[in-house]
Design a protein around this motif. Sequence first.
Motif, PDB file in Angstrom:
ATOM      1  N   ASN A 129     -41.454  16.540  32.997  1.00 50.08           N
ATOM      2  CA  ASN A 129     -40.520  16.488  31.887  1.00 50.08           C
ATOM      3  C   ASN A 129     -39.914  15.102  31.725  1.00 50.08           C
ATOM      4  O   ASN A 129     -39.624  14.674  30.602  1.00 50.08           O
ATOM      5  CB  ASN A 129     -39.422  17.543  32.084  1.00 50.08           C
ATOM      6  N   ALA A 130     -39.735  14.389  32.842  1.00 46.26           N
ATOM      7  CA  ALA A 130     -39.273  13.010  32.756  1.00 46.26           C
ATOM      8  C   ALA A 130     -40.306  12.148  32.041  1.00 46.26           C
ATOM      9  O   ALA A 130     -39.964  11.310  31.192  1.00 46.26           O
ATOM     10  CB  ALA A 130     -38.998  12.469  34.161  1.00 46.26           C
TER      11      ALA A 130
ATOM     12  N   THR B 252     -29.814  13.101  41.918  1.00 48.97           N
ATOM     13  CA  THR B 252     -30.725  13.129  40.771  1.00 48.97           C
ATOM     14  C   THR B 252     -30.105  13.889  39.606  1.00 48.97           C
ATOM     15  O   THR B 252     -30.209  13.465  38.435  1.00 48.97           O
ATOM     16  CB  THR B 252     -32.052  13.791  41.167  1.00 48.97           C
ATOM     17  N   PHE B 253     -29.453  15.003  39.895  1.00 43.61           N
ATOM     18  CA  PHE B 253     -28.806  15.803  38.854  1.00 43.61           C
ATOM     19  C   PHE B 253     -27.754  14.982  38.111  1.00 43.61           C
ATOM     20  O   PHE B 253     -27.707  14.980  36.868  1.00 43.61           O
ATOM     21  CB  PHE B 253     -28.168  17.048  39.479  1.00 43.61           C
ATOM     22  N   PHE B 254     -26.911  14.262  38.844  1.00 40.13           N
ATOM     23  CA  PHE B 254     -25.838  13.506  38.200  1.00 40.13           C
ATOM     24  C   PHE B 254     -26.366  12.271  37.466  1.00 40.13           C
ATOM     25  O   PHE B 254     -25.834  11.898  36.417  1.00 40.13           O
ATOM     26  CB  PHE B 254     -24.779  13.124  39.231  1.00 40.13           C
ATOM     27  N   VAL B 255     -27.412  11.643  38.014  1.00 38.81           N
ATOM     28  CA  VAL B 255     -28.047  10.539  37.286  1.00 38.81           C
ATOM     29  C   VAL B 255     -28.569  11.031  35.940  1.00 38.81           C
ATOM     30  O   VAL B 255     -28.385  10.392  34.889  1.00 38.81           O
ATOM     31  CB  VAL B 255     -29.193   9.917  38.123  1.00 38.81           C
TER      32      VAL B 255
ATOM     33  N   MET C 227     -34.339  20.563  30.838  1.00 42.61           N
ATOM     34  CA  MET C 227     -35.331  20.919  31.843  1.00 42.61           C
ATOM     35  C   MET C 227     -35.201  20.037  33.093  1.00 42.61           C
ATOM     36  O   MET C 227     -35.427  20.493  34.213  1.00 42.61           O
ATOM     37  CB  MET C 227     -36.740  20.793  31.263  1.00 42.61           C
ATOM     38  N   LEU C 228     -34.828  18.777  32.900  1.00 38.83           N
ATOM     39  CA  LEU C 228     -34.596  17.886  34.038  1.00 38.83           C
ATOM     40  C   LEU C 228     -33.420  18.390  34.869  1.00 38.83           C
ATOM     41  O   LEU C 228     -33.481  18.413  36.110  1.00 38.83           O
ATOM     42  CB  LEU C 228     -34.329  16.461  33.562  1.00 38.83           C
TER      43      LEU C 228
ATOM     44  N   ILE D 234     -34.464   7.283  34.482  1.00 38.21           N
ATOM     45  CA  ILE D 234     -35.545   8.208  34.852  1.00 38.21           C
ATOM     46  C   ILE D 234     -36.323   7.674  36.049  1.00 38.21           C
ATOM     47  O   ILE D 234     -36.785   8.443  36.897  1.00 38.21           O
ATOM     48  CB  ILE D 234     -36.456   8.452  33.636  1.00 38.21           C
ATOM     49  N   TRP D 235     -36.462   6.343  36.139  1.00 36.11           N
ATOM     50  CA  TRP D 235     -37.122   5.762  37.315  1.00 36.11           C
ATOM     51  C   TRP D 235     -36.397   6.200  38.585  1.00 36.11           C
ATOM     52  O   TRP D 235     -37.031   6.634  39.553  1.00 36.11           O
ATOM     53  CB  TRP D 235     -37.142   4.239  37.225  1.00 36.11           C
TER      54      TRP D 235
END
Length: 399
Positions: free
Chosen positions: A118-119, A177-180, A78-79, A11-12
């Motif tokens: 949300n994160a 970010t999506f794939f992480v 949601m992320l 998340i970071w």
Amino acid sequence: MESWKVNLISIWFGCFFTGLSISQIIPFLPLYVEQLGVTDQQALPLWSGLIFSVTFIISAIVSPLWGSLADSKGRKLMLLRAASGMGLVIFLQAFVNNVWQLFALRALMGLTSGYIPNAMALVAAQVPRERSTWALSTVSTGQICGVIMGPLMGGLVADWIGLRAVFLLTAGLLLVTFFVTLFLIKESNFLPAKKGEKLSGRAVLRSLNNPMLMFSLFFSTLVIQLCNGSVSPILTLFVRQLAPGVENIAFISGMIAAIPGIAALLSASGLGKVGDRIGAQRILIAAMVLTVVLFVAMSQVNNTWQLGTLRFLLGFADGAMMPAVQALLLRFSNDQVTGRLFGYNQSFMYLGNVAGPLIGSAVSAVGGFRWVFLATAVVVLINLIQLTVSWRYRKRQPI
């Protein structure tokens, strides 16, 4: 490694890429608006302000909806929605032909927002409660680091390749970010709220031990963002007033604008650990007192060194306040409404992003640059008094 620690690291990076993506666009929006054909010197600032503000206004309206969906569908979903939605909309912004298309896409971008709150809610729900302030502070450093590096990266890309390339790079970072999020973040122990059990807005308030304290914390979030934004419209002009003969005024202004973020980055995690030991409420109150003192002092500076030093100290307060607010939101809520409350909190954050520059511009037009710092100090002082009163009121409530 424990699953919550893997989530925290992932998340970071997600918050880092999100902060990087959003911040590298904002400084160059006026130039992009001009490139799209708005060359009138009176219309240009108006359009730039509208295009900047519409994203935050729409986000403030829809954030409670995303928070409610997070409670029922899960925060990870949601992320993924936010990362993919923002990435697609920003990608399309690279191909607009007029200012109306850009305005419409920036409004649509507001509908797709919500990655960072949300994160934070996901981290808050999964880390041990006794380490929540430290965890939220650590995540906030990812966003801060991205916000600091974003304008630098965006400036380099804009100079080398062009303004439209900045949007393409931003979309690429949001794809990362999506794939992480998809492959590394795990949402364990999530119990979705069933339709019959989903609380209304009034029921959410009734579920809280002290709604007055919760509203005070929401207002604190607005004030924190207001503090960051109130001096933005006048900072370069104020620096030029302090150092009229300096040639590299843009560089000095940029450094003074960025230095609170550097201090916040350095201090946030350590202050989070202190908050876990002595309580987030004490950290928040102390940081607000420091903020009031520093803004009053900034109104009296005589040179850029004094201003830069005071803004560096302000960064320590910035690094403490928002994680402390989020930790207190977590402490005085329950798992059934956490997402909703973080959504409400995000709405107030977006409103602060809009209110800060508006107040700064209005006060400077009426009273001058120094009054902007004093007016900001007064707003923080009002919030400090409100928080203290609501906190004492909570202590008198039956447990």
